[in-house]
Design a protein around this motif. Structure first.
Motif, mmCIF file in Angstrom:
data_model
loop_
_atom_site.group_PDB
_atom_site.id
_atom_site.type_symbol
_atom_site.label_atom_id
_atom_site.label_comp_id
_atom_site.label_asym_id
_atom_site.label_seq_id
_atom_site.Cartn_x
_atom_site.Cartn_y
_atom_site.Cartn_z
ATOM 1 N N UNK A 1 0.813 -1.222 0.000
ATOM 2 C CA UNK A 1 0.000 0.000 0.000
ATOM 3 C C UNK A 1 0.841 1.264 0.000
ATOM 4 N N UNK A 2 1.950 1.259 0.754
ATOM 5 C CA UNK A 2 2.837 2.427 0.779
ATOM 6 C C UNK A 2 3.462 2.649 -0.589
ATOM 7 N N UNK A 3 3.925 1.557 -1.218
ATOM 8 C CA UNK A 3 4.478 1.674 -2.562
ATOM 9 C C UNK A 3 3.445 2.175 -3.553
ATOM 10 N N UNK A 4 2.225 1.681 -3.437
ATOM 11 C CA UNK A 4 1.144 2.085 -4.329
ATOM 12 C C UNK A 4 0.819 3.568 -4.168
ATOM 13 N N UNK A 5 0.843 4.050 -2.931
ATOM 14 C CA UNK A 5 0.510 5.452 -2.671
ATOM 15 C C UNK A 5 1.564 6.399 -3.234
ATOM 16 N N UNK A 6 2.833 6.038 -3.101
ATOM 17 C CA UNK A 6 3.890 6.934 -3.554
ATOM 18 C C UNK A 6 4.181 6.774 -5.045
ATOM 19 N N UNK A 7 4.284 5.545 -5.531
ATOM 20 C CA UNK A 7 4.598 5.318 -6.925
ATOM 21 C C UNK A 7 6.069 5.570 -7.241
ATOM 22 N N UNK A 8 6.586 4.814 -8.199
ATOM 23 C CA UNK A 8 7.999 4.940 -8.553
ATOM 24 C C UNK A 8 8.310 6.299 -9.169
ATOM 25 N N UNK A 9 7.340 6.856 -9.908
ATOM 26 C CA UNK A 9 7.561 8.165 -10.534
ATOM 27 C C UNK A 9 7.788 9.235 -9.472
ATOM 28 N N UNK A 10 7.001 9.181 -8.396
ATOM 29 C CA UNK A 10 7.166 10.169 -7.330
ATOM 30 C C UNK A 10 8.494 9.965 -6.607
ATOM 31 N N UNK A 11 8.883 8.709 -6.417
ATOM 32 C CA UNK A 11 10.163 8.438 -5.778
ATOM 33 C C UNK A 11 11.305 8.991 -6.611
ATOM 34 N N UNK A 12 11.245 8.787 -7.947
ATOM 35 C CA UNK A 12 12.306 9.275 -8.823
ATOM 36 C C UNK A 12 12.319 10.795 -8.915
ATOM 37 N N UNK A 13 11.152 11.417 -8.733
ATOM 38 C CA UNK A 13 11.061 12.868 -8.908
ATOM 39 C C UNK A 13 11.378 13.652 -7.637
ATOM 40 N N UNK A 14 11.681 12.951 -6.548
ATOM 41 C CA UNK A 14 12.029 13.645 -5.309
ATOM 42 C C UNK A 14 13.263 14.515 -5.549
ATOM 43 N N UNK A 15 13.186 15.757 -5.160
ATOM 44 C CA UNK A 15 14.277 16.697 -5.423
ATOM 45 C C UNK A 15 15.539 16.375 -4.654
ATOM 46 N N UNK A 16 16.647 16.899 -5.178
ATOM 47 C CA UNK A 16 17.951 16.666 -4.545
ATOM 48 C C UNK A 16 17.971 17.199 -3.121
ATOM 49 N N UNK A 17 17.356 18.359 -2.911
ATOM 50 C CA UNK A 17 17.388 18.961 -1.576
ATOM 51 C C UNK A 17 16.653 18.097 -0.554
ATOM 52 N N UNK A 18 15.552 17.487 -0.984
ATOM 53 C CA UNK A 18 14.799 16.617 -0.070
ATOM 54 C C UNK A 18 15.616 15.371 0.264
ATOM 55 N N UNK A 19 16.324 14.837 -0.726
ATOM 56 C CA UNK A 19 17.183 13.677 -0.475
ATOM 57 C C UNK A 19 18.266 14.031 0.543
ATOM 58 N N UNK B 1 9.466 11.596 3.645
ATOM 59 C CA UNK B 1 8.873 10.290 3.931
ATOM 60 C C UNK B 1 9.091 9.315 2.779
ATOM 61 N N UNK B 2 9.001 9.815 1.544
ATOM 62 C CA UNK B 2 9.241 8.955 0.377
ATOM 63 C C UNK B 2 10.648 8.383 0.437
ATOM 64 N N UNK B 3 11.635 9.249 0.707
ATOM 65 C CA UNK B 3 13.025 8.795 0.800
ATOM 66 C C UNK B 3 13.194 7.835 1.970
ATOM 67 N N UNK B 4 12.627 8.194 3.127
ATOM 68 C CA UNK B 4 12.730 7.340 4.319
ATOM 69 C C UNK B 4 12.165 5.952 4.066
ATOM 70 N N UNK B 5 10.970 5.894 3.453
ATOM 71 C CA UNK B 5 10.330 4.601 3.239
ATOM 72 C C UNK B 5 11.125 3.748 2.256
ATOM 73 N N UNK B 6 11.673 4.387 1.227
ATOM 74 C CA UNK B 6 12.475 3.637 0.266
ATOM 75 C C UNK B 6 13.725 3.075 0.940
ATOM 76 N N UNK C 1 6.630 -3.985 -1.836
ATOM 77 C CA UNK C 1 6.811 -2.539 -1.971
ATOM 78 C C UNK C 1 7.170 -2.182 -3.414
ATOM 79 N N UNK C 2 8.077 -2.939 -4.022
ATOM 80 C CA UNK C 2 8.529 -2.635 -5.380
ATOM 81 C C UNK C 2 7.399 -2.747 -6.395
ATOM 82 N N UNK C 3 6.610 -3.819 -6.333
ATOM 83 C CA UNK C 3 5.508 -3.948 -7.287
ATOM 84 C C UNK C 3 4.425 -2.907 -6.990
#
Length: 414
Positions: free
Chosen positions: A83-101, A166-171, A259-261
């Motif tokens: 469910x967490x993976x579904x909510x965030x999506x891989x596109x959102x994970x990839x689009x997280x800005x450098x500053x947030x990382x 949170x996206x970075x933390x969960x990943x 999480x990945x799927x």
């Protein structure tokens, strides 16, 4: 004759399981209603339910098949991660800005070091301190996102930054949970073994994402033509547990595959529909997961773990506030925004409970760690709403008390 006896025994076991499941759901449901009424996080109600019906509290525990409930709870962890993976999506994970990382890595590093040092000072072993450090590195996505939604700040600057962190933390948490599961199951902390595990995880992640991106969207698009919630639900569950099984068979974590799927399906055009049909199933099994965590708490040992829990809670709350404020400030945001982000983070997460559960069940850490983390979760959940809403008040206070030279320091003003 033997067949009839076997069937009778089987029927008895089945009846016992149904009875235990009914009791678990009834107590969890009552606690959920109570905590909703009190405007407290549902996870607190589930943990309390587990304590009440667990094997350590009442003279005659109402739930007999505790091991079976815990096995069902493992399915809850898989669905929770899906469910967490579904909510965030891989596109959102990839689009997280450098500053947030940068913010996430700064605060997670600080919290890991703090957790490890606190564990060492408490006399815990090296591996127990590592588990504590990783547990304190993760905040609760479920509780934080709900608080942002309830206060209408989900899409404000503060909310966007917190969600990004949170996206970075969960990943990262999925990676940590996988590594810790491997360490707990093998009992080895050798750098070579951990490195080999990390390589396997990378290969599995890349393979799962590529395979999933090619197959999963087409499969979901195909089954969606039937306009059947049942077909969509079963197909999504098949993908979820199929990747979970693959991860487990490779000696990794079933949760990592789920999480990945989930992140792959989160990028499809039918992600909202999948979430809608999955949510009831996910919520039920997630409730079982948290209830099973509560079942592990032996209340007779409360005097032994309350002091460590209080110490860890204080370190976690102040550590998270300072680490996230500092990380956000160093990334170029003003002081008020940085402080509001920091004060929006101190709620320990679902991953922390999962890490403690994995360590205890595999025998890698002492059984005391689970109740300690559970009590820390309860304490932070009770205090978090007040901390979250105090950001501007604390910023105003610091603004009034700050030296004049600090107030004149560019745009980093409170």
């Amino acid at each position: 004759m033997l067949l009839s006896v076997a069937l009778a025994a089987s029927g008895s076991d089945s009846f016992g399981l149904v009875r235990d499941f009914a009791i678990t759901m009834a107590v969890a449901g009552g606690a959920l209603v109570l905590f909703r009424f009190l405007k407290q996080p549902p996870v607190l109600g589930y943990l309390l339910s587990g304590v009440i019906i667990g094997p350590f509290t009442l003279p005659d525990p109402p739930v007999q098949n505790v091991d079976t409930i815990r096995l069902l709870a493992d399915l809850g962890l898989v669905l929770l991660l899906f469910g967490i993976g579904l909510e965030f999506g891989w596109q959102r994970i990839r689009s997280v800005g450098t500053r947030v990382i940068i913010i996430a890595l700064v605060e997670m590093t600080i919290m890991f070091v703090l957790g490890y040092e606190v564990g060492t000072l408490l006399g815990w072993s090296g591996i127990e301190s590592v588990f504590l450090g990783t547990a304190l590195s993760i905040s609760s996505s479920a509780i934080l996102v709900k608080m942002l939604r309830d206060t209408g700040s989900l899409f404000a600057a503060r909310g966007r930054l917190i969600v990004g962190i949170l996206v970075v933390e969960d990943f990262v948490a999925v990676i940590l949970l996988t590594v810790l599961s491997g360490v707990a199951s093998t009992g080895s902390t050798d750098a070579g073994a951990i490195g080999f595990l990390a390589v396997k995880l990378v290969i599995f992640a890349v393979s799962a994402l590529v395979f999933g991106a090619i197959l999963a969207p087409r499969l979901i698009h195909l089954v969606n033509r039937f306009h059947s919630d049942e077909t969509l639900l079963i197909s999504s569950l098949a993908l979820c547990f199929g990747l979970a099984l693959a991860g487990q068979q490779l000696g990794l974590s079933a949760a990592a595959g789920a999480f990945l799927i989930g992140t792959v399906l989160g990028d499809t055009e039918h992600s909202a529909e999948i979430s809608r049909v999955m949510n009831p199933v996910k919520d039920m099994f997630a409730a079982l997961f948290f209830v099973s965590i509560g079942m592990l708490m032996d209340v007779s040992l409360f005097p032994e773990f309350i002091v460590p829990a209080l110490i860890i809670s204080v370190v976690f709350i102040f550590g998270k506030v300072v680490a996230d404020t500092l990380g956000t400030f160093l990334s170029g945001y003003d002081g008020r925004t940085s402080l509001n982000v920091g004060m929006g983070m101190p709620q320990i997460g679902e991953f922390s409970l999962a890490m403690a559960k994995v360590g205890v069940e595999q025998g890698a850490v002492g059984g005391f760690i689970n109740p300690v983390i559970t009590v820390v979760t309860a304490i932070t959940a009770l205090l978090y709403p007040f901390i979250f809403r105090s950001g501007n008040a604390v910023a105003d206070f610091l603004s009034r008390r700050s030296p004049i030279l600090l107030k004149e320091y560019g745009h980093y003003l409170f």
